[in-house]
Scaffold this motif. Sequence first.
Motif, PDB file in Angstrom:
ATOM      1  N   ALA A 196     -21.559   3.897 -12.482  1.00 31.01           N
ATOM      2  CA  ALA A 196     -22.420   5.006 -12.917  1.00 31.01           C
ATOM      3  C   ALA A 196     -23.241   4.596 -14.141  1.00 31.01           C
ATOM      4  N   ALA A 197     -22.579   3.920 -15.095  1.00 33.02           N
ATOM      5  CA  ALA A 197     -23.283   3.537 -16.326  1.00 33.02           C
ATOM      6  C   ALA A 197     -24.379   2.516 -16.022  1.00 33.02           C
ATOM      7  N   ALA A 198     -24.043   1.511 -15.213  1.00 35.90           N
ATOM      8  CA  ALA A 198     -25.021   0.451 -14.939  1.00 35.90           C
ATOM      9  C   ALA A 198     -26.227   0.993 -14.183  1.00 35.90           C
ATOM     10  N   LEU A 199     -26.002   1.982 -13.325  1.00 34.83           N
ATOM     11  CA  LEU A 199     -27.116   2.536 -12.536  1.00 34.83           C
ATOM     12  C   LEU A 199     -27.816   3.682 -13.259  1.00 34.83           C
ATOM     13  N   LYS A 200     -27.333   4.012 -14.458  1.00 33.44           N
ATOM     14  CA  LYS A 200     -27.863   5.170 -15.207  1.00 33.44           C
ATOM     15  C   LYS A 200     -27.868   6.413 -14.307  1.00 33.44           C
ATOM     16  N   ALA A 201     -26.746   6.622 -13.655  1.00 30.96           N
ATOM     17  CA  ALA A 201     -26.621   7.758 -12.731  1.00 30.96           C
ATOM     18  C   ALA A 201     -26.748   9.079 -13.495  1.00 30.96           C
ATOM     19  N   ASP A 202     -26.977  10.143 -12.776  1.00 33.86           N
ATOM     20  CA  ASP A 202     -27.079  11.454 -13.429  1.00 33.86           C
ATOM     21  C   ASP A 202     -25.714  12.046 -13.685  1.00 33.86           C
ATOM     22  N   VAL A 203     -24.777  11.734 -12.784  1.00 36.05           N
ATOM     23  CA  VAL A 203     -23.426  12.251 -12.990  1.00 36.05           C
ATOM     24  C   VAL A 203     -22.412  11.317 -12.311  1.00 36.05           C
ATOM     25  N   TYR A 204     -21.239  11.271 -12.906  1.00 34.96           N
ATOM     26  CA  TYR A 204     -20.122  10.536 -12.311  1.00 34.96           C
ATOM     27  C   TYR A 204     -19.103  11.575 -11.859  1.00 34.96           C
ATOM     28  N   GLU A 205     -18.996  11.749 -10.546  1.00 37.61           N
ATOM     29  CA  GLU A 205     -18.014  12.703 -10.013  1.00 37.61           C
ATOM     30  C   GLU A 205     -16.717  11.966  -9.715  1.00 37.61           C
ATOM     31  N   ASN A 206     -15.637  12.486 -10.240  1.00 32.60           N
ATOM     32  CA  ASN A 206     -14.340  11.863 -10.030  1.00 32.60           C
ATOM     33  C   ASN A 206     -13.471  12.852  -9.256  1.00 32.60           C
ATOM     34  N   TRP A 207     -13.265  12.552  -7.962  1.00 36.76           N
ATOM     35  CA  TRP A 207     -12.561  13.491  -7.073  1.00 36.76           C
ATOM     36  C   TRP A 207     -11.090  13.138  -6.984  1.00 36.76           C
ATOM     37  N   THR A 208     -10.252  14.157  -7.198  1.00 38.80           N
ATOM     38  CA  THR A 208      -8.817  13.909  -7.230  1.00 38.80           C
ATOM     39  C   THR A 208      -8.097  15.072  -6.540  1.00 38.80           C
ATOM     40  N   ASP A 209      -6.805  15.284  -6.871  1.00 39.63           N
ATOM     41  CA  ASP A 209      -6.104  16.358  -6.179  1.00 39.63           C
ATOM     42  C   ASP A 209      -5.819  17.560  -7.072  1.00 39.63           C
ATOM     43  N   VAL A 210      -6.487  17.621  -8.225  1.00 37.29           N
ATOM     44  CA  VAL A 210      -6.391  18.816  -9.076  1.00 37.29           C
ATOM     45  C   VAL A 210      -7.810  19.234  -9.464  1.00 37.29           C
ATOM     46  N   SER A 211      -7.955  20.525  -9.828  1.00 34.94           N
ATOM     47  CA  SER A 211      -9.308  21.007 -10.147  1.00 34.94           C
ATOM     48  C   SER A 211      -9.641  20.785 -11.612  1.00 34.94           C
ATOM     49  N   GLY A 212      -9.408  19.581 -12.091  1.00 38.28           N
ATOM     50  CA  GLY A 212      -9.781  19.246 -13.460  1.00 38.28           C
ATOM     51  C   GLY A 212      -8.614  19.343 -14.420  1.00 38.28           C
ATOM     52  N   PHE A 213      -8.958  19.389 -15.691  1.00 40.75           N
ATOM     53  CA  PHE A 213      -7.934  19.445 -16.739  1.00 40.75           C
ATOM     54  C   PHE A 213      -7.481  20.879 -16.975  1.00 40.75           C
ATOM     55  N   LEU A 214      -6.213  21.001 -17.308  1.00 39.17           N
ATOM     56  CA  LEU A 214      -5.668  22.313 -17.646  1.00 39.17           C
ATOM     57  C   LEU A 214      -5.461  22.359 -19.164  1.00 39.17           C
ATOM     58  N   ALA A 215      -5.457  23.576 -19.698  1.00 36.85           N
ATOM     59  CA  ALA A 215      -5.342  23.711 -21.150  1.00 36.85           C
ATOM     60  C   ALA A 215      -3.956  23.308 -21.665  1.00 36.85           C
ATOM     61  N   ALA A 216      -2.973  23.247 -20.768  1.00 35.00           N
ATOM     62  CA  ALA A 216      -1.640  22.794 -21.184  1.00 35.00           C
ATOM     63  C   ALA A 216      -0.924  22.239 -19.949  1.00 35.00           C
ATOM     64  N   ASP A 217       0.167  21.560 -20.166  1.00 37.18           N
ATOM     65  CA  ASP A 217       0.930  20.959 -19.072  1.00 37.18           C
ATOM     66  C   ASP A 217       1.573  22.070 -18.221  1.00 37.18           C
ATOM     67  N   PRO A 218       1.266  22.141 -16.908  1.00 36.34           N
ATOM     68  CA  PRO A 218       1.807  23.234 -16.089  1.00 36.34           C
ATOM     69  C   PRO A 218       3.332  23.165 -15.923  1.00 36.34           C
ATOM     70  N   ARG A 219       3.934  22.040 -16.307  1.00 36.15           N
ATOM     71  CA  ARG A 219       5.405  21.983 -16.262  1.00 36.15           C
ATOM     72  C   ARG A 219       5.999  22.737 -17.457  1.00 36.15           C
TER      73      ARG A 219
END
Length: 440
Positions: A195-218
Amino acid sequence: MVKVVKFGGSSLADAKQFKKVADIIKADKDRRYVVPSAPGTRFDGDIKVTDMLIALYELAAKGEELDEQLAKIKERYDDIIKGLKIKDFNIDDEFAAIKAELEYNPTCDFAASRGEYLNGLIMAKYLGFEFVDPKELIFFNEEHGLNTYKTEKKVDERLKNIEYAVIPGFYGSDKLGQIMTFSRGGSDITGSIVAAALKADVYENWTDVSGFLAADPRIVDNPVGIDMITYRELRELSYMGASVLHEDAIFPVRSVGIPINIKNTNKPEDKGTWIVESTGHKPEYVITGIAGKKGFCAVSITKALMNSEIGFGRKILQAFEENDISFEHMPSGIDTMTVVVHADEFIPKEQKVVSAIHRLTEPDAVEIETDLALIAVVGRAMRSQRGTAGRIFASLSHANVNVRMIDQGSSELNVIIGVENKDFENAIKAIYDIFVITKL
Ligand code: ASP
């Protein structure tokens, strides 16, 4: 618009997941450069392909028979190819080549990298995108350090004329052309570099959670998600244990101001978390997130009139440096200075450090406290909000938690609180409750 999209192992664990990924890519024509990980686990107790490949390398290094383990790994890929109904395509020759290489010149990096390589081949074929091998794009120096200049130049030269490409994550090559990998979870870094080398507009990182949570769900039930977080806030939180993204994945995109959007392959409609350099968006809560770790020790050195002794702090830190121990925090009083260190690094060498402190600083006393947990309360909005520290401490006293240490950086981006290990979970819950119930 150019989007670089990275998919993690759980997003590519089987044919069903591959289909979801293809739908996501095809839904947006700007998703032009795809960085896949190796197939991850499909169910509890399943083994990641990368781990199966490392086990394969271990057999090869001992000169043992490889066929059975190779067959197990090939089955994972054959299932994906079959499930996707890809015609006129098989990876038999690829497996023969992997076997030959491991019998002739076994290296762990080569074996581990094949997980992404094979997934990349399948993904490129399935999507009809061009396959680009990162061994020709990503270059390492000795010691796994990245040759940033050469890498960015090559990525740009090679990819800018390709409209749609798949570039496997996790590996590149060293000075001799041998395959070398990043540390585990390193496909995140590949995506960031591309992404950096291509000067992309956005770097999307797809995983199995909907992003960061404000605290550890455990620890906290159903914590709120973080919509937007700055790179600096994220550094504080990930350093303290919040993990979704490889720590080193931040730096390439951050240096050129490209935002990262963490998204959930299983819930693509969720907004996920935006990680940005700076933002004028007013956050919903005073704090962005809370994270923490157990297992610290505080070493307090007391000496009358320490405050007027020039070089005292340096000498204390020298005692730690001589013993190869890095320190985390150093709150100080008039006649005391406390050095907070990781217990597992410090305890085996504690007496050596204590005698070095005595030799170098002639203190009145050196005291060691163990079982300390550190909690980082992070939020860019804390600076402009009066009474934040007061509320943190009120919530902790209400929860009967004894605060052992406080450290607030001058950036006012975070407050670090030391509590006893046993109070760790309660303290996080108490701080979370007081801030998330009260909106800005
Ligand atoms: N497959 C590699 C690992 O399991 C790299 C990655 O998934 O990012 O660590």
